[in-house]
Motif scaffolding. Structure first.
Motif, PDB file in Angstrom:
ATOM      1  N   ILE A 162       0.969  -1.044   0.096  1.00 48.54           N
ATOM      2  CA  ILE A 162      -0.020   0.128  -0.072  1.00 48.54           C
ATOM      3  C   ILE A 162       0.854   1.278  -0.115  1.00 48.54           C
ATOM      4  O   ILE A 162       1.562   1.472   0.989  1.00 48.54           O
ATOM      5  CB  ILE A 162      -0.858  -0.076   1.211  1.00 48.54           C
ATOM      6  CG1 ILE A 162      -1.501  -1.251   1.364  1.00 48.54           C
ATOM      7  CG2 ILE A 162      -1.824   1.409   1.152  1.00 48.54           C
ATOM      8  CD1 ILE A 162      -2.532  -1.531   2.806  1.00 48.54           C
ATOM      9  N   LEU A 163       0.775   1.869  -0.989  1.00 46.51           N
ATOM     10  CA  LEU A 163       1.643   3.047  -1.241  1.00 46.51           C
ATOM     11  C   LEU A 163       0.849   4.577  -0.834  1.00 46.51           C
ATOM     12  O   LEU A 163      -0.329   4.715  -1.607  1.00 46.51           O
ATOM     13  CB  LEU A 163       2.154   3.269  -2.717  1.00 46.51           C
ATOM     14  CG  LEU A 163       2.862   2.013  -3.088  1.00 46.51           C
ATOM     15  CD1 LEU A 163       3.322   2.009  -4.473  1.00 46.51           C
ATOM     16  CD2 LEU A 163       4.153   1.641  -2.137  1.00 46.51           C
ATOM     17  N   LEU A 164       1.346   5.321  -0.005  1.00 41.35           N
ATOM     18  CA  LEU A 164       0.783   6.716   0.218  1.00 41.35           C
ATOM     19  C   LEU A 164       1.391   7.569  -0.283  1.00 41.35           C
ATOM     20  O   LEU A 164       2.480   7.815   0.032  1.00 41.35           O
ATOM     21  CB  LEU A 164       0.352   6.776   1.820  1.00 41.35           C
ATOM     22  CG  LEU A 164      -0.938   6.000   2.286  1.00 41.35           C
ATOM     23  CD1 LEU A 164      -0.282   4.486   2.746  1.00 41.35           C
ATOM     24  CD2 LEU A 164      -1.639   6.716   3.285  1.00 41.35           C
ATOM     25  N   ALA A 165       0.786   8.363  -1.413  1.00 36.54           N
ATOM     26  CA  ALA A 165       1.651   9.353  -2.115  1.00 36.54           C
ATOM     27  C   ALA A 165       0.892  10.688  -2.157  1.00 36.54           C
ATOM     28  O   ALA A 165      -0.311  10.634  -2.385  1.00 36.54           O
ATOM     29  CB  ALA A 165       1.662   8.957  -3.515  1.00 36.54           C
ATOM     30  N   GLY A 166       1.266  11.930  -1.834  1.00 33.62           N
ATOM     31  CA  GLY A 166       0.680  13.159  -1.657  1.00 33.62           C
ATOM     32  C   GLY A 166       0.715  13.873  -3.031  1.00 33.62           C
ATOM     33  O   GLY A 166       1.753  13.660  -3.570  1.00 33.62           O
ATOM     34  N   THR A 167      -0.056  14.710  -3.205  1.00 28.64           N
ATOM     35  CA  THR A 167      -0.276  15.577  -4.675  1.00 28.64           C
ATOM     36  C   THR A 167       0.692  16.564  -4.329  1.00 28.64           C
ATOM     37  O   THR A 167       0.900  17.434  -5.193  1.00 28.64           O
ATOM     38  CB  THR A 167      -1.600  15.836  -5.074  1.00 28.64           C
ATOM     39  OG1 THR A 167      -2.202  16.641  -3.914  1.00 28.64           O
ATOM     40  CG2 THR A 167      -2.560  14.728  -5.303  1.00 28.64           C
ATOM     41  N   GLY A 168       1.260  17.023  -3.249  1.00 30.56           N
ATOM     42  CA  GLY A 168       2.017  18.092  -2.757  1.00 30.56           C
ATOM     43  C   GLY A 168       2.313  17.847  -1.315  1.00 30.56           C
ATOM     44  O   GLY A 168       2.158  17.090  -0.683  1.00 30.56           O
ATOM     45  N   GLY A 169       3.288  18.696  -0.976  1.00 36.58           N
ATOM     46  CA  GLY A 169       3.759  18.643   0.424  1.00 36.58           C
ATOM     47  C   GLY A 169       2.695  19.425   1.366  1.00 36.58           C
ATOM     48  O   GLY A 169       2.025  20.292   1.179  1.00 36.58           O
ATOM     49  N   GLY A 170       2.639  18.822   2.631  1.00 45.53           N
ATOM     50  CA  GLY A 170       1.589  19.548   3.698  1.00 45.53           C
ATOM     51  C   GLY A 170       0.117  19.130   3.545  1.00 45.53           C
ATOM     52  O   GLY A 170      -0.855  19.652   3.889  1.00 45.53           O
ATOM     53  N   VAL A 171      -0.228  18.134   2.560  1.00 41.76           N
ATOM     54  CA  VAL A 171      -1.342  17.484   2.233  1.00 41.76           C
ATOM     55  C   VAL A 171      -2.114  16.518   3.191  1.00 41.76           C
ATOM     56  O   VAL A 171      -3.125  16.140   3.206  1.00 41.76           O
ATOM     57  CB  VAL A 171      -1.792  17.329   0.825  1.00 41.76           C
ATOM     58  CG1 VAL A 171      -1.458  18.536  -0.156  1.00 41.76           C
ATOM     59  CG2 VAL A 171      -0.788  15.954   0.345  1.00 41.76           C
TER      60      VAL A 171
END
Length: 195
Positions: free
Chosen positions: A9-18
């Protein structure tokens, strides 16, 4: 020895601080609740994940067939590529704002283009509320219409999450705990349908 194939399970953000690391911590706590074995943890955020975990990373048992990986911000293209493996699942974390939902939509369009419907069935969007008033209901509905129902979980604004440090599970608002449970349940459902 288990014959189950390992799931990642990979958690990836669309930007910093999201809220990618916070969402990872919420998921870890929910998946390890009620004595269930905890997923293995991987952290690409320089150790920040360990500082957010409700009770640290000490658990009675670890499930070696399940990995929870905080990919961090700006990593959703690498997460898209990881979906080339049928054992990879992605929780894309974004701000619950019009710009955040648009970023998630770009990611979903890329996943559909590269991996088709099979790839989309292994993606969940966690839209984390931020301060201010942001109307995202119609935008979330458009995502559901375009990419499938039960795709987006909105994590409400909660001062207990904004404080930094360990996520204080006992101080989370009821609607935050409900979103945490919804996110974990949706993830378990996706994991169980891809054996």
């Amino acid at each position: 020895m288990s014959d189950r194939r390992a799931k990642h399970i990979l958690l990836a953000g669309t930007g910093g601080g999201v809220g990618t690391t916070t969402t990872t911590a919420l998921l870890f706590t929910a998946l390890a609740a009620n004595g269930a074995p905890a997923p293995e943890l991987l952290d690409h955020t320089g150790g920040e994940l360990g500082l957010r975990l409700t009770a640290g990373d000490e658990v009675p048992a670890v499930d070696p067939a399940l990995t929870l990986h905080d990919f961090g911000p700006h990593a959703f293209w690498a997460a898209r590529d990881a979906l080339g493996s049928p054992d990879a699942f992605v929780v894309v974390t974004t701000a619950a704002t019009p710009a955040g939902i648009a970023a998630a939509e770009r990611f979903l369009a890329e996943v559909r283009s590269v991996h088709g419907a099979g790839g989309l069935r292994r993606v969940i969007v966690a839209a984390v509320a931020v301060f201010g008033r942001h109307r995202i209901g119609p935008l979330v509905e458009r995502l559901h219409d375009s990419y499938g129902r039960r795709l987006v979980v909105v994590v409400p604004q909660d001062l207990a999450l904004a404080a930094g440090g360990r996520v204080p599970q006992n101080r989370l608002r009821p609607d935050t705990r409900r979103a945490q449970g919804d996110l974990a349940a949706l993830l378990r459902e996706r994991l169980s349908t891809h054996r």
